[in-house]
Structures are given as C-alpha cells and as structure tokens.
Design a protein around this motif. Sequence first.
Motif, PDB file in Angstrom:
ATOM      1  N   LYS A  41      40.334  19.330  61.316  1.00 16.59           N
ATOM      2  CA  LYS A  41      41.505  18.461  61.136  1.00 16.59           C
ATOM      3  C   LYS A  41      41.732  17.536  62.330  1.00 16.59           C
ATOM      4  N   PHE A  42      42.359  16.381  62.036  1.00 16.24           N
ATOM      5  CA  PHE A  42      42.811  15.480  63.090  1.00 16.24           C
ATOM      6  C   PHE A  42      43.898  16.164  63.896  1.00 16.24           C
ATOM      7  N   PRO A  43      44.136  15.779  65.154  1.00 13.55           N
ATOM      8  CA  PRO A  43      43.495  14.704  65.905  1.00 13.55           C
ATOM      9  C   PRO A  43      42.106  15.101  66.405  1.00 13.55           C
ATOM     10  N   ALA A  44      41.357  14.106  66.883  1.00 18.03           N
ATOM     11  CA  ALA A  44      39.981  14.317  67.337  1.00 18.03           C
ATOM     12  C   ALA A  44      39.910  15.259  68.538  1.00 18.03           C
ATOM     13  N   ILE A  74      39.306  12.316  51.851  1.00 24.02           N
ATOM     14  CA  ILE A  74      38.925  13.461  52.681  1.00 24.02           C
ATOM     15  C   ILE A  74      38.801  13.031  54.131  1.00 24.02           C
ATOM     16  N   GLU A  75      38.234  11.843  54.353  1.00 23.99           N
ATOM     17  CA  GLU A  75      38.063  11.345  55.722  1.00 23.99           C
ATOM     18  C   GLU A  75      39.400  11.067  56.409  1.00 23.99           C
ATOM     19  N   LYS A  76      40.474  10.935  55.653  1.00 27.73           N
ATOM     20  CA  LYS A  76      41.803  10.762  56.242  1.00 27.73           C
ATOM     21  C   LYS A  76      42.350  12.095  56.753  1.00 27.73           C
ATOM     22  N   THR A  77      41.845  13.195  56.212  1.00 32.42           N
ATOM     23  CA  THR A  77      42.314  14.532  56.570  1.00 32.42           C
ATOM     24  C   THR A  77      41.390  15.215  57.559  1.00 32.42           C
ATOM     25  N   TRP A  78      40.090  15.102  57.317  1.00 27.80           N
ATOM     26  CA  TRP A  78      39.091  15.744  58.171  1.00 27.80           C
ATOM     27  C   TRP A  78      38.533  14.736  59.151  1.00 27.80           C
ATOM     28  N   CYS A  79      38.545  15.084  60.412  1.00 25.69           N
ATOM     29  CA  CYS A  79      37.992  14.243  61.471  1.00 25.69           C
ATOM     30  C   CYS A  79      36.472  14.444  61.466  1.00 25.69           C
ATOM     31  N   MET A  80      35.739  13.432  61.058  1.00 20.79           N
ATOM     32  CA  MET A  80      34.289  13.563  60.930  1.00 20.79           C
ATOM     33  C   MET A  80      33.628  13.823  62.290  1.00 20.79           C
ATOM     34  N   GLU A  81      34.247  13.360  63.351  1.00 19.38           N
ATOM     35  CA  GLU A  81      33.744  13.660  64.698  1.00 19.38           C
ATOM     36  C   GLU A  81      33.797  15.167  64.949  1.00 19.38           C
ATOM     37  N   LYS A  82      34.890  15.808  64.501  1.00 18.39           N
ATOM     38  CA  LYS A  82      35.018  17.260  64.635  1.00 18.39           C
ATOM     39  C   LYS A  82      34.054  17.989  63.694  1.00 18.39           C
ATOM     40  N   VAL A  83      33.817  17.442  62.524  1.00 13.80           N
ATOM     41  CA  VAL A  83      32.848  18.036  61.592  1.00 13.80           C
ATOM     42  C   VAL A  83      31.480  18.101  62.285  1.00 13.80           C
ATOM     43  N   GLY A  84      31.116  17.006  62.955  1.00 14.15           N
ATOM     44  CA  GLY A  84      29.859  16.973  63.694  1.00 14.15           C
ATOM     45  C   GLY A  84      29.847  17.962  64.845  1.00 14.15           C
ATOM     46  N   TYR A  85      30.969  18.073  65.546  1.00 13.95           N
ATOM     47  CA  TYR A  85      31.081  19.015  66.663  1.00 13.95           C
ATOM     48  C   TYR A  85      30.879  20.450  66.174  1.00 13.95           C
TER      49      TYR A  85
END
Length: 109
Positions: A41-44, A74-85
């Motif tokens: 989840k956001f924030p990054a 989905i991209e508004k809810t899930w931080c794709m940077e965190k998905v990668g992390y």
Amino acid sequence: MAMAKLMCLCFIILTIGVVVSADECDGDRQDMIRECGKYHKFPAEPKLAPSDACCAVVQKANIPCLCAGVTKEIEKTWCMEKVGYVANFCKKPFPHGYKCGSYTFPPLA
C-alpha cells in the motif's frame, strides 16, 4: 452437423481452460491481498520487510497472470514500487523492463 459438434466441443474445452486459469490466478490474487497487501500500500515510504507468509505467496504466485490483471484502479491502491521491493526481498525480483499493468520495473538498485 459434425462440424457444429466439433465447434461446440472446441468452445467447451477453451472455456474450461479459461476458467481453470482464471481460478488459479484469482486464488493467487486473494492470497497476495491477504498476506502482502499491507506491504504494497501507499505511501511509497517506508518500505517494510514482508512476512514469511507474504514471501511464500510471492514465491508460488503466477506473476504474469497477476500482472495481466493490474488495472489503473489497482495502481491507485498498490504502490508498484513497493510491489517490486517485496518481490526483490522475497527473492523473486521482476526483471528490468518487466511490465505489470502500466508500470514498468526499473533496474534493481
């Protein structure tokens, strides 16, 4: 008549294949939401180390199938940077340039 039966059989086989693959992906999606949602989840920042349960889901998940279902919503809810992390932390990193929804993963830092 035989051609109609053949077409019907082909349609049934294709439908079963789509349902089976959709069910697999949906299970992965639900597991990912349940076990990893709070890490995506956001924030990054801050990025939290995911749980062992989350990493187990990441390791077994059908990532191409999950990524195909990533929408702008989905991209508004899930931080794709965190998905990668999380994927990197769980030792299943996305390759440079891999596309998940509209997000393209940069090189690993």
